[in-house]
Write a protein that holds these residues in place. Structure first.
Motif, mmCIF file in Angstrom:
data_model
loop_
_atom_site.group_PDB
_atom_site.id
_atom_site.type_symbol
_atom_site.label_atom_id
_atom_site.label_comp_id
_atom_site.label_asym_id
_atom_site.label_seq_id
_atom_site.Cartn_x
_atom_site.Cartn_y
_atom_site.Cartn_z
ATOM 1 N N TRP A 350 -46.957 5.586 -19.751
ATOM 2 C CA TRP A 350 -48.016 4.929 -18.990
ATOM 3 C C TRP A 350 -47.405 4.230 -17.785
ATOM 4 O O TRP A 350 -46.852 3.147 -17.900
ATOM 5 C CB TRP A 350 -48.763 3.951 -19.894
ATOM 6 N N LEU A 351 -47.479 4.884 -16.629
ATOM 7 C CA LEU A 351 -47.037 4.281 -15.379
ATOM 8 C C LEU A 351 -48.215 3.511 -14.786
ATOM 9 O O LEU A 351 -49.233 4.099 -14.431
ATOM 10 C CB LEU A 351 -46.570 5.359 -14.396
ATOM 11 N N LYS A 352 -48.069 2.210 -14.674
ATOM 12 C CA LYS A 352 -49.160 1.393 -14.135
ATOM 13 C C LYS A 352 -49.181 1.540 -12.612
ATOM 14 O O LYS A 352 -48.345 0.986 -11.904
ATOM 15 C CB LYS A 352 -48.988 -0.060 -14.553
ATOM 16 N N VAL A 353 -50.175 2.291 -12.140
ATOM 17 C CA VAL A 353 -50.204 2.655 -10.726
ATOM 18 C C VAL A 353 -50.972 1.670 -9.847
ATOM 19 O O VAL A 353 -50.795 1.669 -8.629
ATOM 20 C CB VAL A 353 -50.818 4.064 -10.533
ATOM 21 N N MET A 354 -51.844 0.850 -10.437
ATOM 22 C CA MET A 354 -52.695 0.000 -9.601
ATOM 23 C C MET A 354 -51.895 -0.957 -8.719
ATOM 24 O O MET A 354 -52.203 -1.079 -7.525
ATOM 25 C CB MET A 354 -53.697 -0.761 -10.464
ATOM 26 N N PRO A 355 -50.891 -1.680 -9.234
ATOM 27 C CA PRO A 355 -50.133 -2.541 -8.316
ATOM 28 C C PRO A 355 -49.413 -1.754 -7.230
ATOM 29 O O PRO A 355 -49.290 -2.224 -6.100
ATOM 30 C CB PRO A 355 -49.136 -3.262 -9.244
ATOM 31 N N ILE A 356 -48.962 -0.549 -7.551
ATOM 32 C CA ILE A 356 -48.288 0.286 -6.551
ATOM 33 C C ILE A 356 -49.270 0.706 -5.461
ATOM 34 O O ILE A 356 -48.998 0.580 -4.266
ATOM 35 C CB ILE A 356 -47.664 1.525 -7.215
ATOM 36 N N LEU A 357 -50.452 1.186 -5.870
ATOM 37 C CA LEU A 357 -51.448 1.645 -4.901
ATOM 38 C C LEU A 357 -51.998 0.490 -4.077
ATOM 39 O O LEU A 357 -52.194 0.616 -2.860
ATOM 40 C CB LEU A 357 -52.579 2.386 -5.622
ATOM 41 N N PHE A 358 -52.269 -0.645 -4.730
ATOM 42 C CA PHE A 358 -52.764 -1.816 -4.009
ATOM 43 C C PHE A 358 -51.730 -2.273 -2.985
ATOM 44 O O PHE A 358 -52.077 -2.690 -1.876
ATOM 45 C CB PHE A 358 -53.078 -2.949 -4.983
ATOM 46 N N ASN A 359 -50.473 -2.213 -3.363
ATOM 47 C CA ASN A 359 -49.412 -2.635 -2.454
ATOM 48 C C ASN A 359 -49.368 -1.741 -1.216
ATOM 49 O O ASN A 359 -49.215 -2.219 -0.081
ATOM 50 C CB ASN A 359 -48.064 -2.595 -3.181
ATOM 51 N N ILE A 360 -49.502 -0.451 -1.423
ATOM 52 C CA ILE A 360 -49.511 0.492 -0.299
ATOM 53 C C ILE A 360 -50.664 0.179 0.649
ATOM 54 O O ILE A 360 -50.497 0.125 1.875
ATOM 55 C CB ILE A 360 -49.609 1.941 -0.809
ATOM 56 N N VAL A 361 -51.855 -0.036 0.078
ATOM 57 C CA VAL A 361 -53.040 -0.304 0.900
ATOM 58 C C VAL A 361 -52.885 -1.619 1.660
ATOM 59 O O VAL A 361 -53.175 -1.700 2.866
ATOM 60 C CB VAL A 361 -54.314 -0.338 0.026
ATOM 61 N N MET A 362 -52.442 -2.677 0.973
ATOM 62 C CA MET A 362 -52.318 -3.979 1.617
ATOM 63 C C MET A 362 -51.293 -3.951 2.755
ATOM 64 O O MET A 362 -51.524 -4.529 3.819
ATOM 65 C CB MET A 362 -51.930 -5.037 0.580
ATOM 66 N N ILE A 363 -50.175 -3.282 2.520
ATOM 67 C CA ILE A 363 -49.155 -3.202 3.581
ATOM 68 C C ILE A 363 -49.691 -2.400 4.759
ATOM 69 O O ILE A 363 -49.447 -2.746 5.923
ATOM 70 C CB ILE A 363 -47.854 -2.592 3.026
ATOM 71 N N TYR A 364 -50.446 -1.351 4.473
ATOM 72 C CA TYR A 364 -51.041 -0.583 5.571
ATOM 73 C C TYR A 364 -52.008 -1.446 6.384
ATOM 74 O O TYR A 364 -52.015 -1.397 7.622
ATOM 75 C CB TYR A 364 -51.768 0.652 5.036
ATOM 76 N N LEU A 365 -52.840 -2.234 5.688
ATOM 77 C CA LEU A 365 -53.807 -3.074 6.385
ATOM 78 C C LEU A 365 -53.109 -4.137 7.239
ATOM 79 O O LEU A 365 -53.534 -4.425 8.361
ATOM 80 C CB LEU A 365 -54.749 -3.744 5.376
ATOM 81 N N VAL A 366 -52.034 -4.727 6.688
ATOM 82 C CA VAL A 366 -51.274 -5.706 7.476
ATOM 83 C C VAL A 366 -50.659 -5.038 8.703
ATOM 84 O O VAL A 366 -50.716 -5.567 9.819
ATOM 85 C CB VAL A 366 -50.177 -6.366 6.607
ATOM 86 N N ALA A 367 -50.078 -3.853 8.496
ATOM 87 C CA ALA A 367 -49.482 -3.120 9.621
ATOM 88 C C ALA A 367 -50.546 -2.715 10.634
ATOM 89 O O ALA A 367 -50.305 -2.740 11.847
ATOM 90 C CB ALA A 367 -48.742 -1.882 9.108
ATOM 91 N N LEU A 368 -51.736 -2.360 10.125
ATOM 92 C CA LEU A 368 -52.830 -1.987 11.015
ATOM 93 C C LEU A 368 -53.235 -3.176 11.888
ATOM 94 O O LEU A 368 -53.442 -3.033 13.103
ATOM 95 C CB LEU A 368 -54.032 -1.508 10.191
ATOM 96 N N GLY A 369 -53.341 -4.360 11.267
ATOM 97 C CA GLY A 369 -53.640 -5.561 12.036
ATOM 98 C C GLY A 369 -52.572 -5.848 13.061
ATOM 99 O O GLY A 369 -52.851 -6.238 14.204
ATOM 100 N N TYR A 370 -51.333 -5.626 12.671
ATOM 101 C CA TYR A 370 -50.199 -5.820 13.588
ATOM 102 C C TYR A 370 -50.307 -4.867 14.775
ATOM 103 O O TYR A 370 -50.129 -5.260 15.929
ATOM 104 C CB TYR A 370 -48.913 -5.590 12.800
ATOM 105 N N HIS A 371 -50.634 -3.601 14.481
ATOM 106 C CA HIS A 371 -50.758 -2.623 15.556
ATOM 107 C C HIS A 371 -51.872 -3.010 16.527
ATOM 108 O O HIS A 371 -51.689 -2.953 17.744
ATOM 109 C CB HIS A 371 -51.057 -1.234 14.971
ATOM 110 N N TYR A 372 -53.031 -3.390 15.982
ATOM 111 C CA TYR A 372 -54.153 -3.714 16.848
ATOM 112 C C TYR A 372 -53.910 -5.000 17.633
ATOM 113 O O TYR A 372 -54.341 -5.132 18.779
ATOM 114 C CB TYR A 372 -55.443 -3.818 16.036
#
Length: 588
Positions: A350-372
């Protein structure tokens, strides 16, 4: 460039900060419910895509008090004489271990003979396990990382005479998760006597297993949805009308499997319908027999994965454009989902994927804000750089497509226009400063307006003169044509301003270097190159109302404009004589 310089320092901070935030939420159980949902879908995927559990190969057979049994034998509960006969028939058929999922906690004082028959049948069985029911008090903390506090307040056992003849006793309680599903069966060790699950007692008698991690923090590895195990009807066994192969040397579980009797639970396979309690016990036993308990990666390892993936993603999301980041994000989502399914189906991991996926999304959103954020800064910088010396339409085009220009410098084919007021020195001697300023502004306004009308860039004012560039910062194939049209308009309009003043214009086209040029304290977008110098020299020798251009440049647009050969001149910094033309008008 600005983004890259800042990104080198920022991506580590973003990756570490967001990852540790996600790890904290993971620790307190923020993702627990979502993770359990993903676990359920992994079970469903295993059922749909892996090799199915084969009923005929199972070591477990269910004897079900089903609808057929109720229809033929009447209302529940049945007489204990019937239970005794069923147990005898199973024993005679060679059942190795019988597990009973009915509780007989009181003697039947009205029918003592039925109890005696049940006791005798129990005594004759090879091995038989009867159930106990624990009175549990479960205290759950709002902090998900804390284990449930389970205490035994009491226990309901089979009546003494029956219990003494049983091989052993095991509790049949099923612990229900917060979302109402049965996924685990913890061992409760919080009383003077340790009670073990019915399933554990059965497997111990069947296979002489001394220990298994399922008794500690077990997750049931369900083999499939309801009806996954071989089943005999209670009524068929009672009448000795069943295949002995399904019983000989098998584990037999007797339990309720009729809708009217209840005892139904939600499991990871609830999409296919609820599962009866006796089936859940069968799944637990099968998990023990296969030594295939579901293992899960510990908190430390998951946290390390989150941190590493976070840093990698932070690097790519900060350095790459948002559109590329979305593609990376989608690829990673698909990869980790498929990986979690593969590990679960192939290795019961059982690989717990939710923290991994949430982390990817949150970092993308932060980077997106940085880009804009920096995109806005870049747009403001571009607007400030060009708003004063480009037409509004070109400024807007640059803001829409900033990648078209390179402020750091690039080579471009452009046309340079220099214009200057002739006779202005004498004019200043005969007029007041206010009149001088007003007059020069009048001329420069005409020049500027026409330069911008023809998509030119106002480079700079030089005293009573002006420098303009056509074809930069945005490339324009008609840069020479537009520069000539602007020059003709400037000459025509300025002829009517003052009889004592006139303009002289020099035009030259060629390759230049365009970009932000200057010092750290001040930089301006401009162009440098031989074409600039040549245009300046032509403007210097231009007489009143002349628009001078070299023969080479005039020949490029001879079909569109009329001109007359003015003279041959030597230009400063150039070898030999140059024939120059004075532009007159547009043809046609």
């Amino acid at each position: 460039m600005i983004m890259q310089l800042k990104g080198r320092k920022l991506w580590i901070k973003v990756g570490v900060t967001v990852s540790f935030l996600i790890i904290t939420f993971f620790y307190i159980g923020f993702f627990s419910n979502l993770e359990l949902i993903t676990l359920d879908y992994r079970f469903i995927a295993k059922h749909l895509f892996s090799e199915q559990f084969e009923k005929q190969e199972s070591d477990i057979t269910l004897v079900a008090v089903d609808q057929m049994s109720l229809s033929n034998l009447g209302n529940w509960p049945f007489s204990r004489k019937l239970h005794a006969k069923v147990i005898r028939n199973l024993t005679d058929a060679g059942a190795k271990v019988i597990g009973v999922d009915f509780i007989f906690n009181e003697e039947n004082v009205e029918n003592n003979s039925a109890d005696k028959e049940l006791i005798q049948a129990t005594k004759e069985a090879r091995k038989i396990i009867y159930p106990a029911v624990l009175d549990l008090e479960i205290e759950r903390s709002w902090l998900r990382f804390k284990e449930d506090n389970i205490e035994i307040k009491g226990v309901k056992l089979p009546f003494k005479k029956l219990g003494r003849e049983a091989t052993d006793l095991g509790y049949i309680n099923l612990i229900i998760d917060r979302d109402g599903l049965v996924r685990k069966l913890p061992t409760v060790n919080k009383s003077k006597k340790d009670y073990l699950p019915l399933s554990y007692q059965i497997i111990t008698e069947y296979d002489d297993i001394e220990d298994n991690n399922l008794t500690k923090t077990g997750l049931i590895n369900y083999v499939g949805p309801s009806q996954s195990f071989p089943k005999l009807s209670y009524y068929e066994v009672l009448n000795n009308d069943f295949s002995k192969e399904l019983v000989e040397d098998k584990i037999i579980l007797i339990g309720a499997m009729a809708p009217a009797l209840g005892d139904k639970y939600l499991t990871p396979y609830s999409i296919f319908g609820p599962m009866y309690g006796v089936e859940i016990h069968a799944n637990i036993i099968q998990t023990l027999l296969d030594k295939n308990t579901i293992n899960k990666l510990n908190f430390t390892l998951i946290s390390l994965i989150v941190l590493i993936i976070g840093l990698i993603n932070s690097y790519f999301f900060v350095y790459r454009r948002p559109k590329i980041g979305v593609i990376i994000l989608l690829i990673e989502f698909i990869f980790f989902i498929l990986l979690s399914l593969y590990l679960f189906i192939q290795y019961a991991l059982w690989l717990k994927v939710m923290p991994i996926l949430f982390n990817i999304v949150m970092i993308y959103l932060v980077a997106l804000g940085y880009h804009y954020f920096f995109a806005d800064q870049k747009q403001m910088q571009l607007k400030e750089s060009f708003a004063h010396y480009l037409p509004e339409e070109l400024v807007n085009e640059i803001l829409k497509n900033p990648e078209q220009i390179k402020l750091g410098g690039q080579r471009q084919q452009v046309t340079i226009l220099f214009a200057d007021i002739r006779g202005f020195t004498a004019y200043t001697e005969d007029h007041t400063p206010e009149e001088v300023v007003n007059k020069v502004n009048q001329y420069l306004s005409v020049m500027t307006r026409n330069i911008l009308i023809y998509d030119g860039m106002l480079d700079k004012y030089i005293g009573d003169g002006i420098m303009a560039v056509f074809g930069a910062p945005l490339t324009d194939e008609k840069h020479l044509e537009k520069a000539i049209e602007a020059a003709l308009e400037i000459r025509e309009i300025t002829q009517n301003i003052d009889d004592d003043l006139a303009v002289g214009i020099g035009i030259s086209q060629g390759e230049v270097v365009a970009g932000n040029i200057g010092s750290k304290e001040r930089m301006d977008y401009t162009v440098i190159g031989d074409a600039v110098n040549l245009a300046a020299r032509l403007e210097e020798i231009a007489r009143s109302e002349e628009i001078l251009i070299t023969t080479k440049d005039y020949k490029l647009l001879e079909s569109k404009f009329t001109a007359e050969s003015s003279r041959k001149v030597e230009l400063k910094g150039k070898e030999g004589e140059f024939e120059i033309y004075n532009l007159k008008s547009m043809r046609g």
